[in-house]
Design an enzyme around this catalytic site. Structure first.
Site, PDB file in Angstrom:
ATOM      1  N   TYR A 119       0.934  -1.329  -0.090  1.00 12.13           N
ATOM      2  CA  TYR A 119       0.055  -0.194   0.096  1.00 12.13           C
ATOM      3  C   TYR A 119       0.970   0.969   0.170  1.00 12.13           C
ATOM      4  O   TYR A 119       0.365   2.138  -0.915  1.00 12.13           O
ATOM      5  CB  TYR A 119      -1.205   0.116   1.007  1.00 12.13           C
ATOM      6  CG  TYR A 119      -2.460  -0.870   0.950  1.00 12.13           C
ATOM      7  CD1 TYR A 119      -2.117  -1.507   0.687  1.00 12.13           C
ATOM      8  CD2 TYR A 119      -3.486  -0.043   0.921  1.00 12.13           C
ATOM      9  CE1 TYR A 119      -3.243  -2.115   0.253  1.00 12.13           C
ATOM     10  CE2 TYR A 119      -4.626  -0.414   1.324  1.00 12.13           C
ATOM     11  CZ  TYR A 119      -4.791  -2.037   0.907  1.00 12.13           C
ATOM     12  OH  TYR A 119      -6.028  -2.421   0.900  1.00 12.13           O
ATOM     13  N   LYS A 144       3.207 -15.104   2.906  1.00  9.40           N
ATOM     14  CA  LYS A 144       3.563 -16.051   1.179  1.00  9.40           C
ATOM     15  C   LYS A 144       4.927 -16.676   1.566  1.00  9.40           C
ATOM     16  O   LYS A 144       5.398 -16.221   0.621  1.00  9.40           O
ATOM     17  CB  LYS A 144       2.567 -15.138   0.369  1.00  9.40           C
ATOM     18  CG  LYS A 144       2.519 -16.084  -1.374  1.00  9.40           C
ATOM     19  CD  LYS A 144       1.653 -17.231  -0.806  1.00  9.40           C
ATOM     20  CE  LYS A 144       2.094 -18.282  -2.233  1.00  9.40           C
ATOM     21  NZ  LYS A 144       0.949 -18.904  -2.868  1.00  9.40           N
ATOM     22  N   ASP A 174      -2.997 -18.084   0.949  1.00 10.68           N
ATOM     23  CA  ASP A 174      -3.975 -18.887  -0.402  1.00 10.68           C
ATOM     24  C   ASP A 174      -4.480 -19.954   0.888  1.00 10.68           C
ATOM     25  O   ASP A 174      -6.008 -20.388   0.370  1.00 10.68           O
ATOM     26  CB  ASP A 174      -3.364 -19.773  -1.456  1.00 10.68           C
ATOM     27  CG  ASP A 174      -1.965 -20.707  -0.952  1.00 10.68           C
ATOM     28  OD1 ASP A 174      -1.290 -19.752   0.018  1.00 10.68           O
ATOM     29  OD2 ASP A 174      -1.588 -21.247  -1.583  1.00 10.68           O
ATOM     30  N   ASP A 181      -6.874  -7.066   4.132  1.00  4.98           N
ATOM     31  CA  ASP A 181      -7.318  -6.287   2.982  1.00  4.98           C
ATOM     32  C   ASP A 181      -8.108  -7.269   3.066  1.00  4.98           C
ATOM     33  O   ASP A 181      -9.653  -7.292   2.547  1.00  4.98           O
ATOM     34  CB  ASP A 181      -6.456  -5.118   2.374  1.00  4.98           C
ATOM     35  CG  ASP A 181      -8.017  -4.463   1.294  1.00  4.98           C
ATOM     36  OD1 ASP A 181      -8.664  -4.133   2.008  1.00  4.98           O
ATOM     37  OD2 ASP A 181      -7.820  -4.095   0.041  1.00  4.98           O
ATOM     38  N   ASP A 241     -12.678  -8.647   4.437  1.00  4.75           N
ATOM     39  CA  ASP A 241     -13.068  -8.494   3.308  1.00  4.75           C
ATOM     40  C   ASP A 241     -13.971 -10.428   3.674  1.00  4.75           C
ATOM     41  O   ASP A 241     -15.383 -10.325   4.106  1.00  4.75           O
ATOM     42  CB  ASP A 241     -13.012  -8.251   2.222  1.00  4.75           C
ATOM     43  CG  ASP A 241     -13.685  -7.041   1.945  1.00  4.75           C
ATOM     44  OD1 ASP A 241     -13.426  -6.027   3.364  1.00  4.75           O
ATOM     45  OD2 ASP A 241     -13.721  -6.559   1.434  1.00  4.75           O
TER      46      ASP A 241
HETATM   47  C1  IPM Z   1     -10.144  -1.050   3.609  1.00  5.11           C
HETATM   48  C2  IPM Z   1     -10.672  -0.344   2.406  1.00  5.11           C
HETATM   49  C3  IPM Z   1      -9.476   0.707   2.398  1.00  5.11           C
HETATM   50  C4  IPM Z   1      -8.412  -0.454   2.125  1.00  5.11           C
HETATM   51  C5  IPM Z   1     -10.008   0.979   1.088  1.00  5.11           C
HETATM   52  C6  IPM Z   1     -10.971   2.079   0.746  1.00  5.11           C
HETATM   53  C7  IPM Z   1      -8.973   2.056   0.683  1.00  5.11           C
HETATM   54  O1  IPM Z   1     -11.107  -1.407   1.936  1.00  5.11           O
HETATM   55  O2  IPM Z   1     -10.611  -0.521   4.943  1.00  5.11           O
HETATM   56  O3  IPM Z   1     -10.169  -2.552   3.810  1.00  5.11           O
HETATM   57  O4  IPM Z   1      -7.711  -1.021   1.204  1.00  5.11           O
HETATM   58  O5  IPM Z   1      -7.509  -0.697   3.646  1.00  5.11           O
HETATM   59 MN    MN Z   2     -10.720  -3.087   2.224  1.00 10.40          MN
END
Ligand code: IPM
Ligand code: MN
Length: 364
Positions: free
Chosen positions: A144, A193, A226, A250, A254
């Site tokens: 990032y 990884k 993975d 990230d 999710d």
């Molecule tokens: C998160 C979001 C952010 C990230 C984006 C919006 C920049 O997806 O907080 O997980 O990738 O960190």
């Molecule tokens: Mn995210």
């Protein structure tokens, strides 16, 4: 009896609605403990682009600097999607905020009440007791924030992002994982990884050494990312605390969010080493779900993630674990008593954002 000073950044979409609900709950909870709230509200994200021409105005950043914590809503929406990626609310507001306050640890509880098992895409028999795990993501390093380049090469365009980690950056996130697990089941899984990436080889070596020295009592395991992605849907409760670098975190966070059912229930804390005026951790607290522009302004968004983020703020930045626990248990009881916003209703009659907040307040 203390006064807690924080900056409120509601942002876009459902942000302002769920923030209003969370502040109502927080006011009531602090009334009970005799504490006072002192907050000011500032633009961030798309609304700040409209009003100030930038997603993170200096006035907002300054207000955050004068505060002991940030309660963040959500940013972004279709109105700003035409902007170049670098200027879009998500990237231009959140990433600089994380960097400015050195918020290197993103702590996201993956909690699913057994009564809400229907909300998970997993078969209910796989999660008879719900889910209770924690994801810790490194937040200010890795790909990032490494060097980025775009250049011309033999008549075509090429681009690169750099993934870089230093031992000190790995150790400090390992420390957060270890401490978090100490207050839980004492199990940590480090995800990397290391069969491919040099940063992961360093990560694994550093983590192993760090736990040997500082957390010998913790059961440490390692997984390739993975495999971890697969294990997370196969049997989420095999984890207690898992932690990983920025990009993997990230993606996995999710995945964890959807496994745990509604995004509307998931909160998060981004923490660093900066002390606030109370001698506790400065932090940014935000729901995981995003600005949900499709339902914004209708008063039907689930405020629980924002309310639970506020509870995390009470715990980590204000030292009020008791108030946090009171809020968390009120949310749990409201949901289990059948108060459900549309995202978690499943046949029950859905309640509005404000009704949900009221149900929580009644249970404090
Ligand atoms: C998160 C979001 C952010 C990230 C984006 C919006 C920049 O997806 O907080 O997980 O990738 O960190
Ligand atoms: Mn995210």
């Amino acid at each position: 009896m203390a006064t807690f000073k924080f900056a409120v950044l509601p942002g876009d979409g459902i942000g302002p609605e769920v923030m209003g609900a969370a502040l109502d709950v927080l006011e009531k909870a602090c009334e009970k403990s005799g504490d006072e709230l002192s907050f000011s509200t500032h633009d961030v994200g798309g609304i700040a682009i409209d009003n100030f021409g930038t997603a993170l105005p200096d006035s907002t950043l300054e207000a955050c600097r004068r505060s002991d914590a940030i309660l963040f809503g959500s940013v972004g929406g279709p109105k700003w999607e035409h902007l170049p990626p670098k200027e879009q609310p998500e990237r231009a507001a959140l990433l600089p905020l994380r960097k400015a306050f050195k918020l290197f640890a993103n702590v996201r509880p993956g909690l699913l009440y057994p009564q809400l098992a229907d909300a998970s895409p997993l078969k209910n028999e796989r999660i008879p007791d719900g889910i209770d795990i924690v994801c810790i993501r490194e937040l200010t390093g890795g790909i990032y924030f490494g060097e980025k380049k775009t250049w011309a090469e033999n008549g075509e365009t090429a681009a690169s992002d750099t993934m870089l980690y230093r031992v000190s950056e790995i150790e400090r996130i390992a420390d957060v994982a270890g401490r978090t697990a100490m207050g839980r089941k004492g199990k940590v899984c480090s995800i990397d990884k290391a069969n491919v990436l040099e940063t992961s080889v360093l990560w694994r070596k550093t983590v192993s050494q760090y736990f040997k020295t500082h957390f010998p009592q913790i059961e440490l395991t390692h997984l390739y990312v993975d495999n971890a992605a697969m294990q997370l849907v196969r049997n989420p409760n095999q984890f207690d605390v898992f932690f990983t670098e920025n990009m993997f975190g990230d993606i996995l966070s999710d995945e964890m969010a959807v496994v745990c059912g509604s995004l509307g229930m998931l909160c998060s804390a981004s923490l660093g080493d900066i002390q606030n005026s109370l001698g506790l951790k400065f932090g940014l607290y935000e729901p995981a779900g995003g600005s949900a522009p499709d339902i914004a302004g209708q008063g039907i968004a689930n405020p629980c993630a924002q309310i639970l983020s506020a509870a995390m703020m009470m715990r980590h930045s204000f030292g009020r674990g008791d108030t946090a626990a009171m809020i968390e248990s009120a949310v749990r009881r409201a949901v289990c008593d059948g108060f459900r916003t549309a995202d978690i209703a499943f046949g029950k009659k859905p309640v509005s954002t404000t009704d949900m907040a009221r149900a929580v307040i009644e249970r404090l």
